[in-house]
Design an enzyme around this catalytic site. Structure first.
Site, short mmCIF file in Angstrom:
data_model
loop_
_atom_site.label_atom_id
_atom_site.label_comp_id
_atom_site.label_asym_id
_atom_site.label_seq_id
_atom_site.Cartn_x
_atom_site.Cartn_y
_atom_site.Cartn_z
N CYS A 50 -23.05 34.26 37.00
CA CYS A 50 -23.67 32.94 36.86
C CYS A 50 -24.96 32.82 37.65
CB CYS A 50 -22.70 31.85 37.31
SG CYS A 50 -22.14 32.01 39.01
N ALA A 209 -11.77 29.22 29.29
CA ALA A 209 -10.54 29.89 29.72
C ALA A 209 -10.82 31.29 30.26
CB ALA A 209 -9.54 29.96 28.56
N SER A 211 -12.52 33.90 33.43
CA SER A 211 -12.08 34.14 34.81
C SER A 211 -12.42 32.97 35.74
CB SER A 211 -12.70 35.43 35.35
OG SER A 211 -14.12 35.37 35.29
N MET A 212 -13.64 32.41 35.61
CA MET A 212 -14.05 31.32 36.48
C MET A 212 -13.25 30.05 36.18
SD MET A 212 -16.51 30.79 38.88
CE MET A 212 -18.12 31.49 38.52
#
Length: 468
Positions: A50, A209, A211-212
């Site tokens: 990100c 949905a 990992s983060m």
């Protein structure tokens, strides 16, 4: 060939540029394939999170490599090269190794010490292995980075130096979201509200949905929210996350899955929204948020946007009874002072590991030459013992075997000391020339050495190599 990394991160570029340079999974795959097709690169890997986009490659020319990697990064990011160039950084050889090891330890993260980067590095390695763009160098580099990152977290308190972006973002919301009566929350004073006290009993909407988002849902469940709705483009993945959240022996939170198209319909019921998707456009426009919060002054809406590019319209921060925390505000708020002693210890670990990695790579560079030398020596022994057997046909098999073994031992003893010593010398800085000297002294066939190198490199083609 030499290691090169070209990239940009929250340290070098504003969020607006990072947003535009964000790469989808498909764009990353195409970038890897195009990089490998470019003349200067033999291997490639992309680390995209990100708050960073980095392209790693094994190149044969520095300046040509920088130019080619920069051009490809700009092309696939959809940002003009002239616009992107001021924000790019370049690391080469040991500096590139040092950079990735520091990233793996969380030293280069927005929140120092966060551990989620290790999963992202693992994903980057898996992607390059699946696409067969990672060879021996990048396999070794990324696997070493994972090990160094784990070592830093196990041997130091770097975890205490900062929080994951999810925890940090929720803490920012807890400290600043207005209370139900419209007054500032406790976080506005010195006694900051804990995430648990703030989130307990609230309804949460998690969009995405991956990992983060999964980490956000788990964090909210542990904090005591009453209900979590998970909205995702693929309904099956949302249902899988719900299944994990509600499994026996878990937090006991009520959870349900819904299509991402129903996320705006869920807003009026939600107190907390966390969004992190790979969408290229806005998931929650400001108008939809305004409509959902009309007449709900007693229930302020807390929004956490962890996506890049952003999922939630930045204009939402101007709405009444709405608090928005996104990547940009997290960057501004993450100037918290990490624990200096732990950071210093991690920096020492990184320096040690960079030296060890460099030594191992230099030693590996000479190995094909040593193997070729021993192969040549074995061929000479075989040829001479065969000649002896032809000249002494009456020699018994037992006697011939003893003579052959003796000759082999003599050759092995003569080669042992110089080959061990040359490996030691080659592992030291500036030791790359010893391989050339060995090839010249023993008149080794360059094609034989190259064949050994290719055979060694082919062992890294297994896409499951190094996975756990």
């Amino acid at each position: 060939m030499s290691l090169l990394v070209v990239g940009l991160s929250h340290r070098s570029a504003p969020v607006s540029v990072l947003e535009r340079a964000a790469l989808s999974a498909e764009a990353q795959a195409k970038l890897l394939q195009d990089t490998l097709a470019a003349e200067p690169a033999a291997e490639a890997a992309v680390l995209a999170t990100c708050n960073r986009v980095e392209l790693y490659a094994d190149v044969d020319k520095f300046h040509a490599g920088v130019a080619e990697l920069s051009t490809l990064l700009a092309l696939h990011a959809g940002v003009g090269l002239e616009e992107l160039t001021p924000y790019l950084y370049v690391h080469y050889e040991d500096r590139a190794v040092h950079h990735l090891f520091s990233v793996a330890c969380g030293l280069d993260s927005m929140v120092v010490g966060e551990g989620q980067i290790l999963g992202q590095i693992k994903d980057a390695l898996a992607r390059s292995q699946d696409l067969h763009t990672a060879g021996r160098l990048l396999n070794d580099l990324f696997q070493s980075a994972l090990r160094v990152g784990k070592r830093a977290h196990s041997e130091t308190g770097i975890d205490r130096a900062g929080q994951s972006l999810v925890s940090f973002g929720l803490a920012q919301l807890a400290e600043s979201t207005p209370a139900g009566d419209g007054t500032p929350g406790e976080g506005a004073s010195q006694n900051a509200t804990s995430v648990e006290d703030w989130a307990k009993g609230k309804r949460a909407l998690v969009i995405g949905a991956g990992s983060m988002s999964s980490l956000a849902a788990a964090t909210l469940a542990r904090a005591g929210v009453a209900e979590i709705a998970v909205a995702n483009r693929t309904r099956a993945r949302a249902e899988r996350l719900v299944e994990i959240l509600t499994q026996p022996g878990g937090t006991g939170v009520a959870a349900r899955a819904l299509p991402i198209g129903e996320a705006t319909d869920e807003l009026p019921r939600a107190d907390i929204v966390v969004s992190c998707t790979g969408a290229t456009g806005l998931v929650l426009p400001a108008q939809a948020i305004e409509e959902a919060t009309t007449g709900r002054a007693a229930r302020p809406l807390a929004l956490l946007d962890l996506a890049m590019p952003r999922d939630i319209d930045a204009a939402a921060h101007r709405l009444d009874h709405v608090r928005l925390v996104d990547i940009e505000s997290l960057a501004a708020a993450s100037a918290d002072a990490p624990m200096a002693a732990d950071v210093e210890r991690v920096q020492h670990i990184v320096a040690q590991e960079v030296d060890a990695f460099g030594a191992a790579q230099r030693a590996a560079h000479i190995t094909p030459t040593v193997v070729a030398l021993r192969t040549m020596a074995a061929d000479v022994v075989a040829a001479e013992t065969a000649r002896l057997h032809g000249r002494l046909p009456g020699l018994g098999e037992r006697e011939f075997a003893e003579i052959t073994q003796t000759v082999r031992r003599v050759v092995d003893k003569l080669l042992h000391a110089p080959t061990v010593r040359v490996k030691q010398l080659a592992s030291e800085p500036g030791g790359a020339g010893y391989a050339d000297a060995l090839r010249t002294l023993f008149d080794l066939d360059p094609q034989t050495v190259a064949a050994v190198s290719r055979a060694d490199a082919s062992s890294t083609d297994d896409p499951n190599r190094g996975r756990s």
